[in-house]
Motif scaffolding. Structure first.
Motif, PDB file in Angstrom:
ATOM      1  N   PHE A 286       0.798  -1.225   0.000  1.00 45.89           N
ATOM      2  CA  PHE A 286       0.000   0.000   0.000  1.00 45.89           C
ATOM      3  C   PHE A 286       0.835   1.282   0.000  1.00 45.89           C
ATOM      4  CE2 PHE A 286      -2.831  -3.253   1.672  1.00 45.89           C
ATOM      5  CZ  PHE A 286      -3.987  -3.023   0.944  1.00 45.89           C
ATOM      6  N   TYR A 287       2.111   1.152   0.370  1.00 45.85           N
ATOM      7  CA  TYR A 287       2.953   2.348   0.418  1.00 45.85           C
ATOM      8  C   TYR A 287       4.162   2.273  -0.509  1.00 45.85           C
ATOM      9  CZ  TYR A 287       0.187   3.583   4.538  1.00 45.85           C
ATOM     10  OH  TYR A 287      -0.847   3.886   5.389  1.00 45.85           O
ATOM     11  N   GLY A 288       4.304   1.138  -1.215  1.00 49.56           N
ATOM     12  CA  GLY A 288       5.379   1.008  -2.191  1.00 49.56           C
ATOM     13  C   GLY A 288       6.777   0.952  -1.595  1.00 49.56           C
TER      14      GLY A 288
ATOM     15  N   ALA B 198      -7.900   6.118   9.654  1.00 45.50           N
ATOM     16  CA  ALA B 198      -7.025   7.002   8.878  1.00 45.50           C
ATOM     17  C   ALA B 198      -6.380   6.246   7.717  1.00 45.50           C
ATOM     18  CB  ALA B 198      -5.945   7.589   9.791  1.00 45.50           C
ATOM     19  N   PHE B 199      -6.019   4.974   7.944  1.00 48.51           N
ATOM     20  CA  PHE B 199      -5.449   4.145   6.876  1.00 48.51           C
ATOM     21  C   PHE B 199      -6.487   3.923   5.779  1.00 48.51           C
ATOM     22  CE2 PHE B 199      -5.273  -0.187   5.145  1.00 48.51           C
ATOM     23  CZ  PHE B 199      -4.044  -0.152   4.484  1.00 48.51           C
ATOM     24  N   ALA B 200      -7.710   3.591   6.191  1.00 50.01           N
ATOM     25  CA  ALA B 200      -8.771   3.322   5.211  1.00 50.01           C
ATOM     26  C   ALA B 200      -9.072   4.549   4.358  1.00 50.01           C
ATOM     27  CB  ALA B 200     -10.033   2.847   5.931  1.00 50.01           C
ATOM     28  N   GLU B 201      -8.943   5.723   4.954  1.00 48.46           N
ATOM     29  CA  GLU B 201      -9.212   6.967   4.231  1.00 48.46           C
ATOM     30  C   GLU B 201      -7.987   7.472   3.469  1.00 48.46           C
ATOM     31  OE1 GLU B 201     -12.204   8.392   3.922  1.00 48.46           O
ATOM     32  OE2 GLU B 201     -12.984   6.648   5.040  1.00 48.46           O
ATOM     33  N   ASN B 202      -6.907   6.684   3.480  1.00 46.96           N
ATOM     34  CA  ASN B 202      -5.677   7.028   2.754  1.00 46.96           C
ATOM     35  C   ASN B 202      -5.099   8.367   3.227  1.00 46.96           C
ATOM     36  OD1 ASN B 202      -3.613   6.523   0.968  1.00 46.96           O
ATOM     37  ND2 ASN B 202      -4.719   7.239  -0.849  1.00 46.96           N
ATOM     38  N   MET B 203      -5.126   8.592   4.525  1.00 42.44           N
ATOM     39  CA  MET B 203      -4.648   9.844   5.100  1.00 42.44           C
ATOM     40  C   MET B 203      -3.197   9.771   5.576  1.00 42.44           C
ATOM     41  SD  MET B 203      -8.077  10.640   7.378  1.00 42.44           S
ATOM     42  CE  MET B 203      -7.386  12.086   8.166  1.00 42.44           C
ATOM     43  N   LEU B 204      -2.599   8.572   5.520  1.00 39.96           N
ATOM     44  CA  LEU B 204      -1.263   8.381   6.092  1.00 39.96           C
ATOM     45  C   LEU B 204      -0.243   8.029   5.018  1.00 39.96           C
ATOM     46  CD1 LEU B 204      -2.309   6.160   9.151  1.00 39.96           C
ATOM     47  CD2 LEU B 204      -1.866   8.616   9.176  1.00 39.96           C
TER      48      LEU B 204
ATOM     49  N   GLN C 146     -11.697  -2.876   3.622  1.00 47.08           N
ATOM     50  CA  GLN C 146     -11.804  -4.246   4.116  1.00 47.08           C
ATOM     51  C   GLN C 146     -10.831  -4.461   5.277  1.00 47.08           C
ATOM     52  OE1 GLN C 146     -13.916  -6.781   3.217  1.00 47.08           O
ATOM     53  NE2 GLN C 146     -14.981  -5.257   1.971  1.00 47.08           N
ATOM     54  N   ILE C 147      -9.613  -3.915   5.127  1.00 50.96           N
ATOM     55  CA  ILE C 147      -8.599  -4.072   6.178  1.00 50.96           C
ATOM     56  C   ILE C 147      -9.014  -3.316   7.436  1.00 50.96           C
ATOM     57  CG2 ILE C 147      -6.157  -3.665   6.741  1.00 50.96           C
ATOM     58  CD1 ILE C 147      -5.623  -3.822   3.698  1.00 50.96           C
ATOM     59  N   LEU C 148      -9.782  -2.241   7.241  1.00 49.43           N
ATOM     60  CA  LEU C 148     -10.266  -1.480   8.390  1.00 49.43           C
ATOM     61  C   LEU C 148     -11.031  -2.372   9.363  1.00 49.43           C
ATOM     62  CD1 LEU C 148     -11.002   1.083   9.989  1.00 49.43           C
ATOM     63  CD2 LEU C 148     -12.880   1.463   8.355  1.00 49.43           C
ATOM     64  N   TRP C 149     -11.815  -3.314   8.848  1.00 48.75           N
ATOM     65  CA  TRP C 149     -12.565  -4.211   9.731  1.00 48.75           C
ATOM     66  C   TRP C 149     -11.634  -5.016  10.628  1.00 48.75           C
ATOM     67  CZ3 TRP C 149     -17.306  -3.049  10.522  1.00 48.75           C
ATOM     68  CH2 TRP C 149     -18.094  -2.494   9.501  1.00 48.75           C
ATOM     69  N   GLY C 150     -10.479  -5.392  10.083  1.00 48.60           N
ATOM     70  CA  GLY C 150      -9.496  -6.108  10.895  1.00 48.60           C
ATOM     71  C   GLY C 150      -8.939  -5.234  12.007  1.00 48.60           C
TER      72      GLY C 150
ATOM     73  N   GLN D 166       2.275   6.186   9.020  1.00 48.87           N
ATOM     74  CA  GLN D 166       1.714   4.892   9.419  1.00 48.87           C
ATOM     75  C   GLN D 166       2.621   4.239  10.467  1.00 48.87           C
ATOM     76  OE1 GLN D 166      -1.270   2.886   7.935  1.00 48.87           O
ATOM     77  NE2 GLN D 166      -0.834   2.307  10.035  1.00 48.87           N
ATOM     78  N   THR D 167       3.918   4.336  10.231  1.00 47.91           N
ATOM     79  CA  THR D 167       4.882   3.773  11.176  1.00 47.91           C
ATOM     80  C   THR D 167       4.853   4.521  12.499  1.00 47.91           C
ATOM     81  OG1 THR D 167       6.317   3.074   9.356  1.00 47.91           O
ATOM     82  CG2 THR D 167       7.324   3.245  11.538  1.00 47.91           C
ATOM     83  N   VAL D 168       4.740   5.846  12.441  1.00 50.45           N
ATOM     84  CA  VAL D 168       4.637   6.656  13.660  1.00 50.45           C
ATOM     85  C   VAL D 168       3.403   6.246  14.462  1.00 50.45           C
ATOM     86  CG1 VAL D 168       4.209   8.979  14.565  1.00 50.45           C
ATOM     87  CG2 VAL D 168       5.921   8.630  12.768  1.00 50.45           C
TER      88      VAL D 168
END
Length: 476
Positions: A299-301, A355-361, A431-435, A366-368
């Motif tokens: 997701f972050y390459g 925040a991950f699901a909304e592509n804000m990071l 989908q990952i957000l549910w996890g 994400q690591t922080v």
């Protein structure tokens, strides 16, 4: 074996000032978690090189991870029971020996089946360490420092994770090491380090608490007297032992029926608490950690060879949590601190998932976020092991720790990564957000359970928190 005897060994151990002996216990026994962290991180980081070197498929790499987990579960159960039967010292020597041999042999694997076998045996050694080492640490460290010491030692897993991450950056660099040998050398060196552990552990005595409950009160007295003499020889005057409280005990041999009664009949609420704390933190941890690289690369390459740089701050947060928050578990108390750390990490995980699901990071943020979350989660997870060890009788302590560890590892090591792996495979952030919501929700649930069922064990002797099965009565 003595019929009945009176002893003040526990009180003498708890009144000791922090000394050279306690530092030796921390170093010799605490290194277990560093080795575990090194193992887990190395395999995760080196999996592409291992797959290429042995011609393994992704499925076979996954199976080798399952073999390690299965070995840890079975090793915990078998060696945990043997630890309560034959003593802490014997078993923490045997288990680190199994780890040493199996890890070195992993470096000489020649095909999938040999690699699978050696990973299973490595897991068995590490799993056996959990019961033997945790019980020994809790029984040797003074009550007023037991919480902080236990949390700091359990948190040292992430020192090993950081070492594994840095090591992977070296052995995956073809300009430094031939890729055909890099991963093999990593395992061989890791196993050889255990020789130092075996050498240091020669100076750790058998737990006097184990000795006194297994019909060896004179040996228990001798061990404590030797520790006291060493402390006084170094300039610290100890108070008279005659004024210390004593216990009257009758040695007994525990059976699986005694263990079951302790868990289900005598302490059912503590059993529920232990299951919830261990299972929720295991699910949350394994789900995130074992799919950490997948999220970063997909997701972050992030390039696979650079994942180690992102693991380092994550590992630092996990280690600093118990180190900086640990003393509050002895001062403020177990119940409020466990509830706080579980609750905060659960809430932050849900927020980060959104925040991950909304592509804000970005990859960095994400690591922080993960680093902050697991700063708190690591302290709580380490306290789960502390809680299980303190909450049950001395005679069953090692096998009880092993049972809860095995249950948590099975649930978290299998269910968590499998679920998150499937969600990541969809490629859909929502989908990952549910996890993430499930993992965070479970941590919040554990916080609530702790508030209702938590045990106030801070600064109390182990025998006061949970009387031994062999106790007859207190002696004033």
């Amino acid at each position: 074996m003595a019929e009945t005897f009176t002893t003040n060994v526990p009180a003498r151990l708890d009144r000791l000032p922090w000394s050279r002996f306690h530092w030796m216990v921390v170093i010799a026994l605490g290194v277990t978690w560093i080795l575990d962290g090194l193992e887990v991180t190395l395999v995760g980081s080196l999996s592409p090189a291992i797959a290429g070197g042995l011609g393994l498929s992704s499925t076979q790499i996954g199976l080798s991870g399952s073999a390690y987990i299965l070995g840890a579960v079975l090793g915990a159960l078998v060696f945990g029971r043997l630890t309560d039967t034959f003593g802490r010292r014997r078993l923490f020597t045997v288990t680190v020996g199994v780890y040493l041999a199996a890890t070195i042999l992993t470096g000489f694997s020649w095909d999938f089946w040999s690699f699978l076998l050696f990973r299973f045996l490595t897991g068995a050694g590490i799993g056996g360490e959990y019961g033997a080492v945790n019980s020994a640490i809790q029984e040797l460290i003074p009550a007023r420092r037991r919480g902080y010491t236990d949390l700091a030692i359990n948190g040292s897993f992430w020192v090993g994770a950081a070492l594994g991450a840095m090591g992977s950056l070296i052995v995956l660099d073809p300009q430094i090491i031939d890729q055909a040998w890099g991963w093999r050398l990593a395992f061989i060196i890791g196993g050889t380090l255990a020789l130092i552990v075996i050498y240091i552990r020669r100076y750790i005595p058998e737990s006097p608490r184990w000795l006194m409950t297994h019909g060896h009160p004179q040996e228990a007295e001798a061990v404590v007297a030797a520790i006291e003499a060493d402390i006084e020889r170094r300039g610290t005057k100890l108070s008279a032992v005659e004024t210390l409280p004593s216990l009257r005990l009758r040695p007994m041999r525990t059976s699986w029926l005694d263990i079951a009664r302790s868990l289900v009949v005598r302490h059912p609420k503590r059993t529920v608490l232990g299951v919830v704390l261990m299972a929720t933190q295991a699910f949350c941890y394994n789900a995130i950690f074992f799919t950490y690289a997948l999220v970063l690369t997909r997701f972050y390459g992030v390039a696979p060879a650079s994942v180690g740089w992102f693991i380092l701050p994550f590992a630092a947060g996990n280690f600093l949590g118990p180190l900086l928050l640990g003393h509050f578990f002895d001062s403020i108390g177990r119940k409020p601190m466990i509830a706080l750390t579980y609750g905060l990490s659960g809430a932050l995980l849900c927020l980060t998932g959104w925040a991950f699901a909304e592509n804000m990071l970005s990859a960095v943020w994400q690591t922080v976020a993960w680093t902050v979350i697991f700063f708190f989660a690591s302290a709580g997870a380490s306290a789960a092991y502390l809680t299980v060890g303190e909450s049950f009788p001395l005679e069953t302590r090692a096998v009880t720790i092993s049972l809860f560890y095995a249950f948590g590892t099975l649930l978290g090591g299998v269910g968590g990564p499998a679920l998150f792996g499937a969600l990541i495979e969809t490629g859909e952030r929502h989908q990952i957000l549910w996890g993430y919501l499930l993992g965070g929700g479970l941590m919040l649930l554990a916080a609530v359970v702790e508030l209702f069922l938590g045990v106030a064990a801070e600064r109390k002797p182990l025998e006061e928190v949970t009387p031994p099965l062999s106790i007859i009565d207190d002696v004033p």
